[in-house]
Design an enzyme around this catalytic site. Structure first.
Site, PDB file in Angstrom:
ATOM      1  N   GLY A 169       0.810  -1.215   0.000  1.00 17.49           N
ATOM      2  CA  GLY A 169       0.000   0.000   0.000  1.00 17.49           C
ATOM      3  C   GLY A 169       0.838   1.258   0.000  1.00 17.49           C
ATOM      4  O   GLY A 169       0.296   2.363   0.040  1.00 17.49           O
ATOM      5  N   ASP A 170       2.173   1.123  -0.018  1.00 20.34           N
ATOM      6  CA  ASP A 170       3.077   2.280  -0.024  1.00 20.34           C
ATOM      7  C   ASP A 170       4.267   1.939  -0.894  1.00 20.34           C
ATOM      8  O   ASP A 170       4.225   0.985  -1.667  1.00 20.34           O
ATOM      9  CB  ASP A 170       3.471   2.649   1.417  1.00 20.34           C
ATOM     10  CG  ASP A 170       3.717   4.144   1.602  1.00 20.34           C
ATOM     11  OD1 ASP A 170       4.348   4.744   0.709  1.00 20.34           O
ATOM     12  OD2 ASP A 170       3.286   4.714   2.611  1.00 20.34           O
ATOM     13  N   ASP A 171       5.366   2.698  -0.780  1.00 19.03           N
ATOM     14  CA  ASP A 171       6.529   2.474  -1.628  1.00 19.03           C
ATOM     15  C   ASP A 171       7.092   1.064  -1.416  1.00 19.03           C
ATOM     16  O   ASP A 171       7.228   0.594  -0.282  1.00 19.03           O
ATOM     17  CB  ASP A 171       7.625   3.494  -1.305  1.00 19.03           C
ATOM     18  CG  ASP A 171       7.149   4.929  -1.497  1.00 19.03           C
ATOM     19  OD1 ASP A 171       6.377   5.178  -2.442  1.00 19.03           O
ATOM     20  OD2 ASP A 171       7.559   5.788  -0.696  1.00 19.03           O
TER      21      ASP A 171
END
Length: 461
Positions: A243-245
């Site tokens: 859900g992020d980098d």
């Protein structure tokens, strides 16, 4: 001929004596099995099972005491060939536990370490941050590995409470290693971390290899691997859904990072596959106030991700992001191929110096193919502090059915391109189709690290 019971008793005595006082140790009447050989920076002389310390793998019983007792006991063998703790098949619920030096944590393929629930500081709330599930500081020679065993952070409850604003401290990371040297994290499946998954910080000589990292694509702050003020690090053969980098390269935040002044440097990333619809495949920053330099990325696959390589910084960060080299990247379904931002204006407090301007230079991207792309490049430097030395060569970008009308939006940048389609912005003029961007010819020391073949034998119930 000796009676069978006497033979078995003699065998048990030999096993116990051979363990060199590793206690408690039991002779088991179950089958003797050999776990497949595994690769590690160092092998260990001593071995123990988690169950030797009272652990129960039912997914309900807390094993925090068992983990801590086992590791404390095995720390006695650091100067005598080191020790390894085997986590056998089962579901092992535990709170945070600390590692020790000259130590291997090995997960059986059917072992699952479950992070217990609790209160979780940092970005979430001003009160502090809960310790990572697996934690270590001031260590030397540590291996966390297995034959694809699982570490489950049980993140959904944390994410739910975070979204509701119920946390008074920040969610824990899954694995965090500080001020340490010679670290290996490999051949595991990591799922549902409450926040970042793997966070080495102020550490050196690090190998991250063969990990599968999985979190829902809408889970908050579930970065895959975050090298933070680290030197001589290798990340390879890693698959991340996040859900992020997927990879977030960092080195401290504003005045606090400037004061510490430890860069992330000499980092190589190879054979990474990333899926992250709302974030970057590789992010540089935004916390980069100790500096980021000499990052090399090769053979990267991006699928349904927001951006390929993203640089995030702002006035107040200071330091630099320089000597970045990305080669051989395949991207499928992307919002941006290239994204640089000098206005990533999140700050820890209002005490930062707005005149501490970052230096962004010598950024090189080459040999890339992308398809189904909404926008080729969103490149925005800082007024009176342009990003310089940008080079993009041999890149073909296929557009989505409904792409942005403006494919390249460039401000406060300087650089050149070669053999790039669609045609870049005027601030990135062509220097000729046969003029490629540079890529280092030397090898980093971590690339020449040779792993040893270690054997692991034990009883299993």
């Amino acid at each position: 001929m000796l009676p069978w019971k006497q033979v078995w008793g003699a065998f048990c005595l030999i096993v116990i004596l051979g363990a060199l006082s590793l206690s408690p140790v039991q002779c088991r009447t179950s089958n003797f099995q050999a776990v497949s050989d595994y690769q590690a920076i160092n092998c260990r002389k001593h071995t123990a099972l988690l169950t030797d310390f009272g652990a129960v793998g039912d997914g309900k019983t807390s094993n925090t005491k068992a983990f801590n007792s086992a590791i404390q006991h095995l720390s006695k063998f650091a100067s005598d060939g080191g020790a390894q703790l085997i986590v056998p098949a089962g579901k092992w619920l535990t709170g945070s536990f600390n590692l020790t030096s000259h130590f291997t944590l090995f997960l059986h393929k059917d072992a699952v370490i479950l992070g217990s629930q609790g209160d979780g500081r940092g970005r979430d709330a001003p009160g502090g941050r809960r310790s990572a599930l697996i934690y270590g500081t001031n260590l030397t020679d540590v291996v966390i590995t297995g034959n694809n065993g699982t570490i489950d952070g049980q993140g959904p409850n944390w994410w739910k409470r975070f979204r509701k604003g119920e946390l008074n401290v920040t969610r824990p990371y899954l694995i965090e290693i500080l001020y340490s040297d010679q670290i290996q994290i490999s051949d595991l499946t990591l799922i549902d971390s409450p926040s970042w998954f793997v966070h080495p910080i102020y550490s050196s000589n690090i190998l991250v290899k063969g990990l599968t990292i999985l979190a829902p694509i809408d889970s908050p702050n579930t970065d895959g691997v975050d090298p933070d003020s680290c030197q001589n690090m290798r990340i390879e053969d890693v698959y991340i859904v996040s859900g992020d980098d997927c990879i977030a390269v960092k080195s401290g935040w504003d005045q606090y990072g400037i004061a510490v002044g430890i860069p992330t440097e000499h980092l190589i990333i190879k054979r990474l596959t990333c899926i992250s619809p709302d974030s970057a495949v590789i992010a540089l920053g935004s916390e980069m106030s100790g500096g980021i330099r000499d990052v090399r990325a090769l053979d990267i696959t991006a699928i349904n991700s927001e951006s390929g390589v993203r640089i995030k910084t702002a006035p107040g960060r200071g330091a630099y992001v320089k000597d970045i080299f990305v080669k051989g990247m395949v991207m499928k379904t992307m919002k941006y191929v290239y994204w640089m931002s000098g206005a990533y204006n999140q700050h820890p407090d209002d005490k930062y110096d707005p005149n501490a301007l970052p230096e962004i230079k010598n950024i090189n991207y080459m040999d890339m193919v992308a398809e189904n792309v909404t926008m080729a490049g969103q490149l925005a430097g800082i007024d009176r502090d342009p990003f310089t030395g940008i080079c993009i060569s041999n890149v073909t970008i296929g557009l989505a059915p409904k792409p942005k009308k403006l494919q390249w939006n460039c401000t406060d940048i300087q650089g050149v391109t070669s053999n790039v389609s669609p045609k870049p912005c005027a601030l990135l003029p062509s220097k000729g189709d046969d003029q490629g961007c540079p890529f280092p010819e030397d090898r980093l020391p971590i690339e020449d690290l040779k792993l040893k073949t270690c054997s692991l034998k034990t009883f299993y119930p």
